[in-house]
Motif scaffolding. Structure first.
Motif, PDB file in Angstrom:
ATOM      1  N   GLY A 111      13.739  61.093  13.553  1.00  0.00           N
ATOM      2  CA  GLY A 111      12.594  61.930  13.228  1.00  0.00           C
ATOM      3  C   GLY A 111      11.281  61.341  13.668  1.00  0.00           C
ATOM      4  N   ASP A 112      10.204  61.805  13.055  1.00  0.00           N
ATOM      5  CA  ASP A 112       8.848  61.401  13.413  1.00  0.00           C
ATOM      6  C   ASP A 112       8.559  60.001  12.865  1.00  0.00           C
ATOM      7  N   VAL A 113       8.788  59.015  13.704  1.00  0.00           N
ATOM      8  CA  VAL A 113       8.665  57.615  13.307  1.00  0.00           C
ATOM      9  C   VAL A 113       7.279  57.303  12.758  1.00  0.00           C
ATOM     10  N   LEU A 114       6.243  57.748  13.459  1.00  0.00           N
ATOM     11  CA  LEU A 114       4.882  57.389  13.057  1.00  0.00           C
ATOM     12  C   LEU A 114       4.464  58.058  11.759  1.00  0.00           C
ATOM     13  N   TYR A 173      10.703  49.745  12.603  1.00  0.00           N
ATOM     14  CA  TYR A 173      11.931  49.033  12.979  1.00  0.00           C
ATOM     15  C   TYR A 173      13.171  49.772  12.468  1.00  0.00           C
ATOM     16  N   ASP A 174      13.149  50.155  11.206  1.00  0.00           N
ATOM     17  CA  ASP A 174      14.293  50.846  10.621  1.00  0.00           C
ATOM     18  C   ASP A 174      14.627  52.128  11.375  1.00  0.00           C
ATOM     19  N   MET A 175      13.602  52.834  11.808  1.00  0.00           N
ATOM     20  CA  MET A 175      13.826  54.117  12.458  1.00  0.00           C
ATOM     21  C   MET A 175      14.222  53.999  13.932  1.00  0.00           C
ATOM     22  N   ILE A 176      14.074  52.780  14.519  1.00  0.00           N
ATOM     23  CA  ILE A 176      14.439  52.617  15.929  1.00  0.00           C
ATOM     24  C   ILE A 176      15.573  51.617  16.147  1.00  0.00           C
ATOM     25  N   LYS A 177      16.034  50.975  15.099  1.00  0.00           N
ATOM     26  CA  LYS A 177      17.009  49.895  15.274  1.00  0.00           C
ATOM     27  C   LYS A 177      18.292  50.349  15.963  1.00  0.00           C
ATOM     28  N   GLY A 180       7.642  61.820  19.389  1.00  0.00           N
ATOM     29  CA  GLY A 180       8.217  62.387  18.171  1.00  0.00           C
ATOM     30  C   GLY A 180       9.648  62.843  18.356  1.00  0.00           C
ATOM     31  N   THR A 181      10.360  62.233  19.310  1.00  0.00           N
ATOM     32  CA  THR A 181      11.727  62.667  19.616  1.00  0.00           C
ATOM     33  C   THR A 181      12.794  61.642  19.248  1.00  0.00           C
ATOM     34  N   ALA A 182      12.449  60.638  18.467  1.00  0.00           N
ATOM     35  CA  ALA A 182      13.450  59.650  18.049  1.00  0.00           C
ATOM     36  C   ALA A 182      14.498  60.347  17.180  1.00  0.00           C
ATOM     37  N   PRO A 183      15.745  59.912  17.259  1.00  0.00           N
ATOM     38  CA  PRO A 183      16.826  60.575  16.510  1.00  0.00           C
ATOM     39  C   PRO A 183      16.589  60.671  15.002  1.00  0.00           C
TER      40      PRO A 183
END
Length: 167
Positions: free
Chosen positions: A52-55, A125-129, A47-50
């Motif tokens: 926010g909470d991707v899942l 994908y959008d949240m990690i691209k 839950g630390t992706a820039p």
């Protein structure tokens, strides 16, 4: 199944008339896989992706997408969806997304399950691209469907999961 064709004799598309079909309980399960780096997988599940909470965001996006399927896929019938689940499994190099949609209606929910899996994958994908420009959505497919005249379908055990278990 020629009586269910989406193409009329003159070659034009139309929405199939399902009014004579009986109402039955139906469900469908679909899956999609997003591949990425191990570091990005760690951030997704921690839950630390820039962004926010991707899942959490992908789960809500998948649920919303299932409900909007007839607005996105022109010949899909609007259905009274009674349940949608969107679940995630951590893979060494990605995220496995599994959706399940249920209804009691005259036609099935395979398209809703596929739409949920697809949009959840697009959201991941959008949240990690920005973290991994090489991330990919590698599979999207129906795993099971139940109910209706054509009966149940279950992807063969040797096919189910092979694309993501090898990751």
């Amino acid at each position: 199944m020629s009586e269910l064709s989406h193409v009329r004799a003159d070659g034009t598309a139309h929405m199939v008339d399902v009014s004579a079909k009986p109402v039955t309980a139906r469900s469908a399960t679909a899956e999609a896989v997003v591949t990425t780096t191990a570091d990005v997988v760690e951030q997704i599940f921690a839950g630390t992706a820039p962004k926010g909470d991707v899942l959490a965001v992908a789960r809500v996006a998948g649920i919303m997408a299932a409900k909007k399927t007839p607005e996105l896929v022109p010949l899909c019938h609007p259905l009274p969806i009674s349940g949608v689940t969107v679940d995630f499994t951590r893979l060494p190099a990605g995220v496995h997304i599994r959706t399940r949609v249920k209804t009691t209606a005259v036609t099935g929910v395979e398209m809703e399950a596929l739409t949920a899996a697809s949009v959840a994958a697009l959201t991941v994908y959008d949240m990690i691209k920005a973290l991994d420009k090489a991330a990919e959505i590698t599979i999207t497919r129906v795993v099971t469907k139940t109910g209706g005249k054509s009966g149940d379908y279950h992807r063969a055990a040797d096919e189910e999961g092979t694309a993501y278990e090898q990751g």
